[in-house]
Design an enzyme around this catalytic site. Structure first.
Site, PDB file in Angstrom:
ATOM      1  N   TYR A  95      -3.311   4.154 -14.141  1.00  0.00           N
ATOM      2  CA  TYR A  95      -4.338   4.474 -13.148  1.00  0.00           C
ATOM      3  C   TYR A  95      -3.638   4.875 -11.860  1.00  0.00           C
ATOM      4  CZ  TYR A  95      -8.217   3.752  -9.843  1.00  0.00           C
ATOM      5  OH  TYR A  95      -9.171   3.919  -8.863  1.00  0.00           O
ATOM      6  N   ASP A 117       4.504   5.794  -9.402  1.00  0.00           N
ATOM      7  CA  ASP A 117       3.376   5.186  -8.704  1.00  0.00           C
ATOM      8  C   ASP A 117       3.626   3.683  -8.660  1.00  0.00           C
ATOM      9  OD1 ASP A 117       1.077   4.046  -7.823  1.00  0.00           O
ATOM     10  OD2 ASP A 117      -0.269   5.148  -9.168  1.00  0.00           O
ATOM     11  N   LYS A 131      -0.993  -1.403  -1.316  1.00  0.00           N
ATOM     12  CA  LYS A 131      -1.194  -2.850  -1.511  1.00  0.00           C
ATOM     13  C   LYS A 131      -0.256  -3.711  -0.645  1.00  0.00           C
ATOM     14  CE  LYS A 131      -3.308  -2.083  -5.989  1.00  0.00           C
ATOM     15  NZ  LYS A 131      -4.642  -2.493  -6.274  1.00  0.00           N
TER      16      LYS A 131
HETATM   17  N1  PLP Z   1      -2.058   3.475  -8.211  1.00  0.00           N
HETATM   18  C1  PLP Z   1      -2.066   2.294  -8.845  1.00  0.00           C
HETATM   19  C2  PLP Z   1      -0.952   1.960  -9.786  1.00  0.00           C
HETATM   20  C3  PLP Z   1      -3.085   1.369  -8.603  1.00  0.00           C
HETATM   21  O1  PLP Z   1      -3.090   0.208  -9.255  1.00  0.00           O
HETATM   22  C4  PLP Z   1      -4.103   1.713  -7.686  1.00  0.00           C
HETATM   23  C5  PLP Z   1      -5.205   0.763  -7.423  1.00  0.00           C
HETATM   24  O2  PLP Z   1      -5.330  -0.267  -7.991  1.00  0.00           O
HETATM   25  C6  PLP Z   1      -4.047   2.954  -7.060  1.00  0.00           C
HETATM   26  C7  PLP Z   1      -3.019   3.815  -7.334  1.00  0.00           C
HETATM   27  C8  PLP Z   1      -5.120   3.353  -6.089  1.00  0.00           C
HETATM   28  O3  PLP Z   1      -4.992   2.595  -4.931  1.00  0.00           O
HETATM   29  P1  PLP Z   1      -6.263   2.385  -3.959  1.00  0.00           P
HETATM   30  O4  PLP Z   1      -7.219   1.515  -4.677  1.00  0.00           O
HETATM   31  O5  PLP Z   1      -5.657   1.742  -2.739  1.00  0.00           O
HETATM   32  O6  PLP Z   1      -6.790   3.738  -3.666  1.00  0.00           O
END
Ligand code: PLP
Length: 425
Positions: A141, A236, A264
């Protein structure tokens, strides 16, 4: 108002009653618990119940709730002004800190969410290479921007939605989805399509199909394939960054992505994201370069104060070995008991991060994760809540120890898990 009353009212005004789908309890049954305050490892609900929290606001709260140093930093920053919309000193401090802590990060741009970070990284990779195709992996994700809403993990798995309505086919036409942790598949793809592929984006440890660690060899393969074909490798690390050490997971393995997305933990609980990496790519971002990206609240001084206080404390106190030890002790004991009882259950873990998987075999692919018994997970989640333990309300998520969990807290979690195995099943 009780959680139930609040949820009834919420549904009148907020779609589905929640501001992010993963907060709903739709995949575990029942209504969401409304939390009105939290301190340390404990959250207190609007019903007056206390929960030992292993969700940690989905990852940011590695220091626990309302850490005194983070709260003090936020209070003093807020008193100086909530937002300037100009350049401000903490932006420079944060950029310098991230570049010194994250191997291979020569430039960094702050944004306000993980979604923005990956969206920017992909646009940047496309602008830099002049190519359109992007590879993502099933079950990873990367936030909710259009291009990444194909075969995504997290709430899109729990909701059983393979992608989303409203995403134009043209947006995802240039996105190729490959199976995660499948060396042959990516090798074959890059052999034929590498020359037209702008980027490979990957969670170097997947957290959104439950915790799946593909290991160093696979990540090295991605690195090698990208180098061979002039493709931008994007890690990511919105979940993985600063999770296992005070830096990136890629850095700790000695495998450097061209671009790394963070979020985060680096915001300590405030809205934040960042994309950083090689200067030659990053300098293509406006105004230095021709790839546009902007944000009214990017580099917000209060969010940066929370993030800097968090990073400073992580560096000073190095809670990582202790979190890992608490998690390992708990998981090994529970896994031993599950094997003894022949339950289709095990806990996958890495450092202080873990997922209780409802299957016997180690989960290494999305297909393994999807074969888990999600109905049993729903019952388990309810059982743990009754024991006062809050876990992410989905099979396809990752739970976290924080620096403030005590030996007793870990023991409480372990005892509840053992009780589930023995009698709650
Ligand atoms: N990338 C990863 C691996 C994530 O787990 C998340 C959210 O949980 C995101 C991107 C997106 O982050 P946000 O919820 O701050 O937009």
């Amino acid at each position: 108002m009780t959680s139930q009353e609040l949820f009834e009212k919420a549904q009148k005004y907020i779609p589905g009653g929640v501001n992010s789908p993963v907060r709903s309890f739709s995949s575990v049954g029942g209504d969401p618990v409304f939390i009105s305050s939290a301190e340390g490892a404990v959250m207190t609900s609007s019903d007056g119940e206390e929960y030992l929290d292993f969700c940690g606001s989905w990852g940011p709260l590695i220091l626990g709730h309302a850490d005194p140093d983070v709260v003090a930093a936020v209070q003093s920053a807020a008193a100086e002004g909530l937002s300037f919309g100009t350049c401000s000193p903490r932006e420079v401090e944060m950029a310098e800190r991230l570049c010194s802590l994250c191997d291979g990060m020569e430039r960094v741009r702050m944004v306000t969410s993980g979604t923005e970070a990956t969206m920017t990284a992909i646009r940047l990779a496309r602008g830099f290479t002049g190519r359109e195709r992007v590879v993502k992996f099933a079950g990873c994700y990367h936030g909710h921007h259009d291009a990444m809403l194909v075969a995504a993990g997290s709430g899109l798995l729990t909701g059983g939605t393979p992608s989303s309505a409203g995403v134009p086919a043209g947006t995802t036409a240039a996105v190729s989805v490959l199976p995660y942790n499948d060396a042959a598949a990516v090798r074959e793809f890059m052999h034929s399509m590498g020359g037209e592929t702008a980027a490979i984006i990957v969670e170097p440890v997947a957290g959104n199909m439950g915790l799946v660690n593909p290991g160093k060899e696979y990540l090295q393969l991605l690195r090698d394939l990208c180098s061979e074909h002039g493709t931008v490798l994007i890690f990511d690390e919105v979940i993985a960054g600063f999770r296992q050490s005070c830096g990136t997971w890629g850095g700790s393995l000695g495998i450097l992505a061209d671009l790394t997305c963070l979020g985060k933990i680096i915001g300590g609980g405030m809205p934040i994201g960042a994309v950083g990496g090689k200067a030659v790519i990053m300098e293509r971002l406006a105004p230095a370069g021709d790839v546009y990206q902007a944000g009214t609240l990017s580099g917000n001084p209060v969010a940066l104060a929370a993030g800097l206080a968090t990073l400073n404390k992580l560096k000073r106190e190095n809670p990582y070995p202790r979190m890992a030890e608490l998690c390992r002790t708990m998981a090994e004991r529970v896994n031993f008991r599950a094997a003894e009882l022949e339950r289709p259950f095990h806990i996958a873990f890495l450092g202080g991060a873990f997922t209780p998987f409802f299957c016997s075999v180690p989960v290494t692919t999305l297909a393994d994760a999807q074969a888990c018994d999600t109905v049993a997970f729903g019952r388990f989640h309810g059982f743990m809540l009754k024991k006062g333990i809050y876990l992410p309300p989905s099979q396809f998520e990752t739970a976290f120890f924080s620096a403030v969990h005590t030996d007793d807290d870990a023991g409480r979690l372990m005892d509840a898990l053992l009780e589930w195995l023995d009698s709650g099943w």
